[in-house]
Scaffold this motif. Structure first.
Motif, PDB file in Angstrom:
ATOM      1  N   LYS A 133       1.024  -1.256  -0.110  1.00 56.49           N
ATOM      2  CA  LYS A 133      -0.192  -0.355   0.369  1.00 56.49           C
ATOM      3  C   LYS A 133       1.332   1.343   0.123  1.00 56.49           C
ATOM      4  CE  LYS A 133      -4.133  -0.253   0.136  1.00 56.49           C
ATOM      5  NZ  LYS A 133      -4.834   0.147  -0.699  1.00 56.49           N
ATOM      6  N   ALA A 134       1.791   1.077   0.705  1.00 58.16           N
ATOM      7  CA  ALA A 134       3.006   2.425   0.630  1.00 58.16           C
ATOM      8  C   ALA A 134       3.270   2.689  -0.353  1.00 58.16           C
ATOM      9  CB  ALA A 134       3.866   2.343   1.802  1.00 58.16           C
ATOM     10  N   GLY A 135       4.068   1.916  -1.430  1.00 56.22           N
ATOM     11  CA  GLY A 135       4.503   1.651  -2.287  1.00 56.22           C
ATOM     12  C   GLY A 135       3.509   2.146  -3.375  1.00 56.22           C
ATOM     13  N   GLN A 136       2.283   2.052  -3.422  1.00 56.16           N
ATOM     14  CA  GLN A 136       1.290   2.137  -4.709  1.00 56.16           C
ATOM     15  C   GLN A 136       0.851   4.007  -3.968  1.00 56.16           C
ATOM     16  OE1 GLN A 136      -1.994  -1.041  -4.439  1.00 56.16           O
ATOM     17  NE2 GLN A 136      -1.388  -2.170  -4.453  1.00 56.16           N
ATOM     18  N   VAL A 137       0.454   4.103  -2.618  1.00 55.79           N
ATOM     19  CA  VAL A 137       0.717   5.573  -2.716  1.00 55.79           C
ATOM     20  C   VAL A 137       2.178   6.905  -3.105  1.00 55.79           C
ATOM     21  CG1 VAL A 137       0.473   7.867  -0.709  1.00 55.79           C
ATOM     22  CG2 VAL A 137      -0.831   5.109  -0.798  1.00 55.79           C
ATOM     23  N   GLU A 138       3.219   5.906  -3.028  1.00 54.01           N
ATOM     24  CA  GLU A 138       4.271   6.968  -4.152  1.00 54.01           C
ATOM     25  C   GLU A 138       4.152   6.540  -5.199  1.00 54.01           C
ATOM     26  OE1 GLU A 138       6.189   8.596  -2.214  1.00 54.01           O
ATOM     27  OE2 GLU A 138       6.023   7.765   0.195  1.00 54.01           O
ATOM     28  N   MET A 139       3.636   5.342  -5.573  1.00 55.86           N
ATOM     29  CA  MET A 139       3.451   5.390  -6.993  1.00 55.86           C
ATOM     30  C   MET A 139       2.940   6.814  -7.707  1.00 55.86           C
ATOM     31  SD  MET A 139       4.719   3.330  -9.335  1.00 55.86           S
ATOM     32  CE  MET A 139       5.276   5.722 -10.774  1.00 55.86           C
ATOM     33  N   ARG A 140       1.535   6.863  -6.821  1.00 55.96           N
ATOM     34  CA  ARG A 140       0.542   7.989  -7.254  1.00 55.96           C
ATOM     35  C   ARG A 140       1.038   9.180  -7.137  1.00 55.96           C
ATOM     36  NH1 ARG A 140      -4.767   7.418  -7.605  1.00 55.96           N
ATOM     37  NH2 ARG A 140      -4.617   4.810  -6.741  1.00 55.96           N
ATOM     38  N   LEU A 141       1.335   9.299  -6.555  1.00 56.82           N
ATOM     39  CA  LEU A 141       2.561  10.881  -5.965  1.00 56.82           C
ATOM     40  C   LEU A 141       3.152  10.801  -7.133  1.00 56.82           C
ATOM     41  CD1 LEU A 141       3.005  10.513  -2.684  1.00 56.82           C
ATOM     42  CD2 LEU A 141       1.165  11.932  -3.366  1.00 56.82           C
TER      43      LEU A 141
END
Length: 310
Positions: A133-141
Motif C-alpha cells: 500500500k505504501a508503495g502504491q501511494v508513492e507511485m500515485r504521488l
C-alpha cells in the motif's frame, strides 16, 4: 582507496538486520567496514547529502555486488539530484533482488531526468500491482507529479483522488498525500479547497514531514514575528545611540521594554481567515520496464518532492 573518517560511536551494528545478513557473504573485516559506511550514509542523507554520497561511494567500491550497497548508493545519488546515477544503482539493486520496492523512486528518477512520460508508463506497469500500500501511494504521488510536469493540473488532481486520500485513518503517507493534493488544487486556482486540504495535512503531519502549517498560515495571512530578534534589534540600536553619545537616561534604560523578552518566543499577528467532483480519470498508460538511463542530471523535485511533495 581513500577511506572517510568514521566516528568512534559508529560500530556497524546499527544497520538493519536484513542488511547485516546480506553482508555475511563478505569477509568479516570487510563486512564491518561496509556496514560502518552504510550507517554513515543513513545518518547523513537528510542533513548532509553530499557527505552521505561520499560514504556511499566508499561502500560501493568495497562491495558493489551487495544489493543493499547498490540501493544505498542509489538513494545517496538521488538525494544529490544525480538522477541518472541513482537510476542505474536502483536498477542494479532490483536485478539482484527481483524486488519491485524501488519502482516508484525509479519512476521519479525518470521525472528528474525530464522524462515524465516515462514515469507515467511506469505508473501503468504490472509492477505497480505488486507494491504494498505504501508503495502504491508513492507511485500515485509520482504519477501526479509527472502530470504536473506536463502542465496537466486537472489530471494531477484526479490522479491523487483515491480511497487513501478520502480515508480519515492517518498512515505514514497521509500527510504527504494530502499536501500534494492541496498543492495541486492551489496551482489550479482552487484556493478554498486547497486551504481545506492543507489544514487536513497539518492534522496528519505529526512529525513535520511537510511544511503544510507554513502554507496554511501563508494562505490565512498570518505573520510570524520572532520577539527575541526584535529585542536584539532594539539592543543593537541602543548600542549605536550610545556610541554616538546619545545615551538614554539611566532610569529610562533600566525601564526599557524588558518585558518584551519574557517567555514568549513568537508573537503572532493574524489578519483573518470534499474531494472534488469532476475531471476525467487521469490517463495511465500501460508501461514497460525502463531502459538504461542516460541523461542530464538536475531537477528541483524528487520522490516525495515536497512541492509535489508529491
Amino acid at each position: 582507496m581513500k577511506r572517510l573518517p568514521i566516528p568512534e560511536d559508529v560500530t556497524g551494528e546499527e544497520i538493519d538486520k536484513d542488511v547485516r545478513q546480506e553482508l555475511q557473504s563478505l569477509p568479516k573485516t570487510l563486512a564491518d567496514d561496509v556496514a560502518k559506511n552504510l550507517v554513515m550514509v543513513a545518518r547523513l542523507i537528510d542533513e548532509d547529502p553530499e557527505g552521505a554520497y561520499g560514504y556511499s561511494r566508499v561502500a560501493l567500491r568495497l562491495a558493489s555486488r551487495v544489493a543493499a550497497v547498490r540501493e544505498a548508493a542509489g538513494f545517496a545519488a538521488y538525494a544529490n539530484q544525480k538522477y541518472s546515477e541513482a537510476l542505474a544503482e536502483f536498477r542494479a539493486a532490483r536485478r539482484m533482488t527481483g524486488s519491485v520496492d524501488l519502482w516508484p523512486v525509479m519512476a521519479d528518477c525518470e521525472r528528474g531526468l525530464g522524462r515524465p512520460e516515462k514515469a507515467l508508463d511506469m505508473a501503468g506497469a504490472p509492477e505497480v500491482h505488486k507494491l504494498d500500500k505504501a508503495g502504491q501511494v508513492e507511485m500515485r504521488l509520482v504519477a501526479a507529479g509527472a502530470r504536473r510536469d506536463m502542465e496537466q493540473l486537472d489530471a494531477a488532481i484526479v490522479t491523487l483522488q483515491s480511497p487513501e486520500l478520502a480515508s480519515n485513518s492517518v498512515q505514514p503517507w497521509t500527510a504527504r498525500l494530502r499536501y500534494a493534493y492541496a498543492d495541486a488544487l492551489l496551482a489550479a486556482g482552487r484556493d478554498g479547497e486547497a486551504r481545506e486540504w492543507f489544514a487536513k495535512a497539518v492534522e496528519a503531519d505529526k512529525d513535520g514531514s511537510t511544511d503544510a502549517s507554513d502554507r496554511l498560515a501563508e494562505m490565512d495571512g498570518v505573520e510570524f514575528v520572532d520577539a527575541l530578534v526584535e529585542v536584539e534589534d532594539q539592543d543593537e540600536q541602543q548600542d549605536v545611540r550610545e556610541d554616538d553619545g546619545d545615551s538614554l537616561p539611566v532610569e529610562d534604560a533600566e525601564a526599557r521594554d524588558l518585558t518584551t523578552a519574557v517567555d514568549e518566543d513568537v508573537v503572532v499577528v493574524e489578519e483573518s481567515d470534499a474531494l472534488v467532483d469532476g475531471a476525467d480519470s487521469a490517463d495511465v498508460e500501460e508501461g514497460k520496464d525502463s531502459a538504461d538511463a542516460e541523461g542530464s542530471e538536475g531537477s528541483e523535485d524528487g520522490l516525495g518532492r515536497e512541492a509535489d511533495k508529491d
